[in-house]
Design a protein around this motif. Structure first.
Motif, PDB file in Angstrom:
ATOM      1  N   TYR A  31      25.699 -12.456 100.788  1.00 56.13           N
ATOM      2  CA  TYR A  31      26.877 -11.594 100.646  1.00 56.13           C
ATOM      3  C   TYR A  31      28.100 -12.444 100.328  1.00 56.13           C
ATOM      4  O   TYR A  31      28.143 -13.651 100.608  1.00 56.13           O
ATOM      5  N   SER A  40      26.555 -16.346 103.757  1.00 52.56           N
ATOM      6  CA  SER A  40      27.771 -16.161 102.966  1.00 52.56           C
ATOM      7  C   SER A  40      27.796 -17.098 101.759  1.00 52.56           C
ATOM      8  O   SER A  40      27.382 -18.261 101.853  1.00 52.56           O
ATOM      9  N   PRO A  95      32.373 -12.355 100.953  1.00 51.49           N
ATOM     10  CA  PRO A  95      33.357 -11.667 101.801  1.00 51.49           C
ATOM     11  C   PRO A  95      34.069 -10.522 101.102  1.00 51.49           C
ATOM     12  O   PRO A  95      34.424  -9.513 101.735  1.00 51.49           O
ATOM     13  N   GLN A 153      36.867  -0.662 102.267  1.00 57.40           N
ATOM     14  CA  GLN A 153      36.285  -1.344 103.414  1.00 57.40           C
ATOM     15  C   GLN A 153      35.300  -0.451 104.156  1.00 57.40           C
ATOM     16  O   GLN A 153      34.231  -0.900 104.575  1.00 57.40           O
ATOM     17  N   ARG A 155      27.617   0.531 103.814  1.00 53.88           N
ATOM     18  CA  ARG A 155      26.482  -0.006 103.059  1.00 53.88           C
ATOM     19  C   ARG A 155      25.781  -1.108 103.844  1.00 53.88           C
ATOM     20  O   ARG A 155      24.554  -1.116 103.982  1.00 53.88           O
ATOM     21  N   TRP A 156      26.555  -2.052 104.395  1.00 54.37           N
ATOM     22  CA  TRP A 156      25.952  -3.166 105.122  1.00 54.37           C
ATOM     23  C   TRP A 156      25.284  -2.680 106.413  1.00 54.37           C
ATOM     24  O   TRP A 156      24.218  -3.149 106.784  1.00 54.37           O
ATOM     25  N   SER A 157      25.907  -1.711 107.069  1.00 52.90           N
ATOM     26  CA  SER A 157      25.322  -1.140 108.277  1.00 52.90           C
ATOM     27  C   SER A 157      23.990  -0.468 107.980  1.00 52.90           C
ATOM     28  O   SER A 157      23.031  -0.589 108.757  1.00 52.90           O
ATOM     29  N   ALA A 177      32.103  -0.300 102.205  1.00 48.69           N
ATOM     30  CA  ALA A 177      31.387  -1.573 102.292  1.00 48.69           C
ATOM     31  C   ALA A 177      30.711  -1.731 103.646  1.00 48.69           C
ATOM     32  O   ALA A 177      29.558  -2.166 103.742  1.00 48.69           O
ATOM     33  N   GLU A 178      31.410  -1.364 104.714  1.00 47.19           N
ATOM     34  CA  GLU A 178      30.838  -1.463 106.057  1.00 47.19           C
ATOM     35  C   GLU A 178      29.648  -0.523 106.214  1.00 47.19           C
ATOM     36  O   GLU A 178      28.647  -0.865 106.859  1.00 47.19           O
ATOM     37  N   GLU A 194      32.834  -8.422  99.215  1.00 45.06           N
ATOM     38  CA  GLU A 194      31.982  -7.235  99.243  1.00 45.06           C
ATOM     39  C   GLU A 194      32.159  -6.452 100.542  1.00 45.06           C
ATOM     40  O   GLU A 194      31.707  -5.317 100.656  1.00 45.06           O
ATOM     41  N   HIS A 195      32.784  -7.065 101.521  1.00 46.56           N
ATOM     42  CA  HIS A 195      33.039  -6.409 102.805  1.00 46.56           C
ATOM     43  C   HIS A 195      34.497  -5.962 102.947  1.00 46.56           C
ATOM     44  O   HIS A 195      34.777  -4.968 103.603  1.00 46.56           O
ATOM     45  N   GLU A 196      35.383  -6.736 102.343  1.00 43.46           N
ATOM     46  CA  GLU A 196      36.809  -6.425 102.488  1.00 43.46           C
ATOM     47  C   GLU A 196      37.573  -7.011 101.308  1.00 43.46           C
ATOM     48  O   GLU A 196      37.301  -8.146 100.891  1.00 43.46           O
TER      49      GLU A 196
END
Length: 319
Positions: A242, A306, A244, A281, A287-289, A284-285, A246-248
């Motif tokens: 991943y 990372s 960063p 955000q 999707r990762w969850s 993205a959260e 892609e998360h925020e």
């Protein structure tokens, strides 16, 4: 990381962060002792596993056929040879000392992204090389599968340094193909992971160790179920690449909107718009969850890696 730190690390790795070269993959050969020292500093685990035995993998591997002798196990009789020759023959087996280690690397176009240090795809190649050198140091045989949806390299396990070098060259070849397609703005083919799962099933034998390296952007339910089946007779560990961003979204102000694309659709985001930042955000959260939940549901190990940090700063995750 600060810009000066990034430049220093890239110089040390002989890397430009976009297109990997053989020198940066050979770099991890010199880090085997550092990796081993990190392992010794970790607390001992109470869990037992298959690698505690000197005989790894399936345990026994076919060696040769000879004439049947009194006392031989009748279950080992080779009936085909016996029928052909008219004399009883028995199969002999030998202990399999070297465990087959397969390194499966997904170099789909979604991996060609990086906002701070290197592309996810480059970090995937670094991780694959590091794992391969570690396995070679333990005396294991190195094989693998490197694919991007158009091109793939299937590598049957072979021992010693030759196995690692063959894997490194396959990584560079497939990555170069991915980079060319990405630069030409080619769209990613569908079902890449599903297709490669079929190939890895044909390559591996029960008792193998399999490392799966991907961002799992295109992981379908069928793919996840297939991984679960694969883990029933093999040791399967997955590494989720991943970035960063892609998360925020990054902090700061820009007078120009930031273009975001998933390879199919493109939208523009104003970094100064807090509502847009929050919406991004949250998505993205989620999707990762969802990815983590799918792995937990199937009791599969997923380790986040990372692309914004040198791999050496993530030894704890790679252990």
């Amino acid at each position: 990381m600060l810009r000066t730190e990034v430049e220093q690390w890239l110089k040390q790795l002989h890397c430009d962060g976009v297109s990997p070269g053989i020198q940066e993959l050979l770099y991890y050969r010199s880090k085997i002792n550092a990796f081993a020292r990190h392992h010794k500093s970790l607390p001992r685990s109470s869990q037992t596993g298959p690698l505690l035995s000197k005989s790894r993998g399936r345990g026994m591997e076919f060696d040769e056929v000879r004439h049947y002798q009194p006392g031989d196990d009748i279950r080992s009789i080779d009936w085909r040879v016996t029928a052909r020759t008219g004399k009883a023959h028995t199969k002999l087996y030998r202990e399999e000392k070297e465990r087959p280690v397969f390194i499966w690397v997904d170099l789909s176009l979604t991996q060609l992204f990086g906002s701070q240090f290197v592309f996810k795809s480059v970090q995937a190649c670094h991780l694959a090389a590091a794992l391969a050198w570690q396995a070679q140091h333990k005396g294991d045989r190195i094989g693998g599968l490197i694919g991007n949806g158009w091109q793939h390299q299937e590598l049957k396990p072979i021992a010693r340094q030759k196995g690692v070098l063959r894997l490194c060259h396959a990584l560079l070849e497939v990555h170069n193909d991915s980079l060319t397609r990405w630069q030409n703005k080619q769209k990613q083919q569908q079902n890449t992971l599903d297709d490669n799962l079929k190939r890895i099933r044909q390559l591996v034998k029960p008792g193998s160790s399999i490392h799966v390296i991907s961002d799992f952007y295109n992981a379908s339910e069928r793919f996840m179920d297939g991984l679960r089946v694969l883990s029933q007779h093999n040791s399967v560990r997955c590494f989720g690449l991943y970035d960063p961003m892609e998360h925020e979204l990054p902090q700061g102000y820009s007078s120009h909107p930031l273009a975001i694309t998933d390879g199919q659709q493109q939208v523009s985001i104003n970094l100064a718009d807090q509502q847009q930042r929050k919406t991004y955000q949250n998505a993205a959260e989620l999707r990762w969850s969802n990815i983590q939940q799918e792995f937990r549901k199937r009791k599969l190990a997923l380790t986040p890696i990372s692309s914004a940090l040198p791999l050496e700063q993530q030894w704890a995750e790679v252990k």
